[in-house]
Write a protein that holds these residues in place. Structure first.
Motif, short mmCIF file in Angstrom:
data_model
loop_
_atom_site.label_atom_id
_atom_site.label_comp_id
_atom_site.label_asym_id
_atom_site.label_seq_id
_atom_site.Cartn_x
_atom_site.Cartn_y
_atom_site.Cartn_z
N ASP A 176 0.57 15.16 16.64
CA ASP A 176 1.18 15.34 15.33
C ASP A 176 0.57 14.38 14.31
O ASP A 176 0.32 14.74 13.17
CB ASP A 176 2.69 15.11 15.40
N ASP A 177 0.32 13.13 14.73
CA ASP A 177 -0.31 12.16 13.86
C ASP A 177 -1.70 12.64 13.44
O ASP A 177 -2.09 12.51 12.28
CB ASP A 177 -0.44 10.81 14.57
N ALA A 178 -2.44 13.18 14.42
CA ALA A 178 -3.79 13.67 14.13
C ALA A 178 -3.75 14.84 13.15
O ALA A 178 -4.57 14.93 12.23
CB ALA A 178 -4.49 14.07 15.41
N SER A 179 -2.78 15.73 13.31
CA SER A 179 -2.68 16.88 12.42
C SER A 179 -2.28 16.44 11.01
O SER A 179 -2.69 17.05 10.02
CB SER A 179 -1.68 17.90 12.96
N LEU A 180 -1.48 15.37 10.92
CA LEU A 180 -1.09 14.84 9.62
C LEU A 180 -2.30 14.26 8.91
O LEU A 180 -2.48 14.45 7.70
CB LEU A 180 0.00 13.79 9.79
N SER A 221 0.83 -1.19 0.00
CA SER A 221 0.00 0.00 0.00
C SER A 221 0.87 1.25 0.00
O SER A 221 1.95 1.27 0.59
CB SER A 221 -0.90 -0.01 1.24
N LEU A 222 0.35 2.30 -0.63
CA LEU A 222 1.10 3.56 -0.64
C LEU A 222 0.93 4.34 0.65
O LEU A 222 1.72 5.23 0.95
CB LEU A 222 0.58 4.44 -1.80
N ASN A 223 -0.12 4.03 1.38
CA ASN A 223 -0.47 4.82 2.55
C ASN A 223 0.52 4.60 3.69
O ASN A 223 0.52 3.55 4.32
CB ASN A 223 -1.89 4.47 3.01
N TYR A 224 1.39 5.57 3.94
CA TYR A 224 2.27 5.44 5.09
C TYR A 224 1.98 6.50 6.14
O TYR A 224 2.84 6.98 6.87
CB TYR A 224 3.75 5.46 4.69
N LEU A 225 0.69 6.89 6.21
CA LEU A 225 0.24 7.73 7.31
C LEU A 225 0.26 6.90 8.60
O LEU A 225 -0.02 5.71 8.58
CB LEU A 225 -1.19 8.22 7.07
N PRO A 226 0.58 7.52 9.73
CA PRO A 226 0.59 6.78 11.00
C PRO A 226 -0.80 6.35 11.41
O PRO A 226 -1.78 7.04 11.14
CB PRO A 226 1.17 7.81 11.99
N ILE A 227 -0.89 5.18 12.05
CA ILE A 227 -2.15 4.68 12.58
C ILE A 227 -2.37 5.26 13.96
O ILE A 227 -1.50 5.19 14.83
CB ILE A 227 -2.16 3.14 12.66
N ILE A 228 -3.54 5.84 14.16
CA ILE A 228 -3.84 6.49 15.44
C ILE A 228 -4.70 5.58 16.29
O ILE A 228 -5.79 5.16 15.89
CB ILE A 228 -4.56 7.83 15.23
N ASP A 229 -4.21 5.23 17.44
CA ASP A 229 -4.97 4.41 18.39
C ASP A 229 -5.64 5.37 19.37
O ASP A 229 -5.04 5.82 20.34
CB ASP A 229 -4.02 3.46 19.12
N GLU A 230 -6.91 5.70 19.12
CA GLU A 230 -7.59 6.69 19.94
C GLU A 230 -7.75 6.23 21.38
O GLU A 230 -7.67 7.03 22.32
CB GLU A 230 -8.96 7.00 19.33
N ASP A 231 -7.97 4.93 21.61
CA ASP A 231 -8.13 4.44 22.98
C ASP A 231 -6.84 4.59 23.75
O ASP A 231 -6.83 5.00 24.92
CB ASP A 231 -8.56 2.97 22.96
N ARG A 232 -5.69 4.27 23.08
CA ARG A 232 -4.41 4.34 23.75
C ARG A 232 -4.06 5.79 24.10
O ARG A 232 -3.49 6.08 25.14
CB ARG A 232 -3.32 3.75 22.85
N ASN A 233 -4.46 6.72 23.20
CA ASN A 233 -4.08 8.11 23.41
C ASN A 233 -5.07 8.89 24.27
O ASN A 233 -4.80 10.02 24.63
CB ASN A 233 -3.96 8.82 22.05
N ALA A 234 -6.21 8.29 24.57
CA ALA A 234 -7.22 9.01 25.34
C ALA A 234 -6.68 9.42 26.70
O ALA A 234 -6.12 8.62 27.44
CB ALA A 234 -8.46 8.12 25.52
N GLY A 235 -6.86 10.73 27.01
CA GLY A 235 -6.43 11.23 28.30
C GLY A 235 -4.95 11.51 28.41
O GLY A 235 -4.48 11.89 29.48
#
Length: 205
Positions: free
Chosen positions: A22-26, A1-15
């Motif tokens: 930075d990942d979210a802004s990307l 796949s061409l997509n090399y955007l970072p995967i965001i784990d919302e549960d891990r980052n919560a709080g």
């Protein structure tokens, strides 16, 4: 796949303040780029840089990896983001592959893709415009892109190679019909194919 955007784990980052910002802004940047490309019209990197002057090129290229493919040095939105059926997505990718390979397309041969005319026109008119006996990209080829960003260009080239293998039926259908058409034109233009001996040959006998 061409997509090399970072995967965001919302549960891990919560709080956890600041983590993943930075990942979210990307990903937000990728969404904004997608909105621009959703017109379907090819866009050179230079044009996109003007739309995002404060964004470093490497970051913009990363965002593009999540929403675009490269066709003759220009960025085009991925078929999966065009709201098309799976069959039309495959046909569109085949059209992009052929345009990337040859730079022009013969519309009458694309009829072999079994798409309704209205759908074929919708796909084709987004990326190309009619020229003399063919269709050409709406933007000129950006040959400088591969020279400036060879590693990125290679990623896209490899992607298209793999995609072409998955779409062999479409590609072979078009190329075989093109070859047959060229052979017919050659036969019509061959002066020795009219059933009469060449006058000069007769004199030599």
């Amino acid at each position: 796949s061409l997509n090399y955007l970072p995967i965001i784990d919302e549960d891990r980052n919560a709080g956890m303040e600041g983590v993943g910002d930075d990942d979210a802004s990307l990903r937000d940047l990728a969404a904004r780029v997608t909105t621009i490309l959703q017109t379907g019209v090819p866009a050179p990197l230079l044009v996109l840089r003007k739309r995002f002057p404060a964004v470093p090129v490497p970051r913009l290229l990363t965002a593009l990896s999540g929403c675009a493919v490269l066709v003759r040095g220009n960025f085009v939105i991925k078929s999966s983001l065009c709201g098309l059926s799976p069959m039309v997505q495959r046909a569109r990718d085949a059209i992009l592959i052929l345009m990337n390979k040859y730079g022009i397309l013969q519309r009458e041969l694309l009829v072999k893709f079994d798409l309704p005319n209205v759908v074929l026109n919708h796909v084709l008119e987004k990326i190309a415009c009619p020229s003399e006996n063919c269709w050409e990209m709406k933007f000129e080829d950006d040959d400088l892109f591969a020279e400036s960003y060879p590693e990125v260009a290679t990623l896209y080239a490899n992607y298209w190679k793999k995609r072409e293998l998955a779409l062999t039926k479409y590609i072979d259908n078009y190329e075989n019909c093109y070859e047959e058409e060229e052979e017919e034109k050659g036969a019509e233009a061959d002066p020795d194919d009219d059933g009469f001996a060449n006058e000069e040959d007769e004199l030599m006998e």
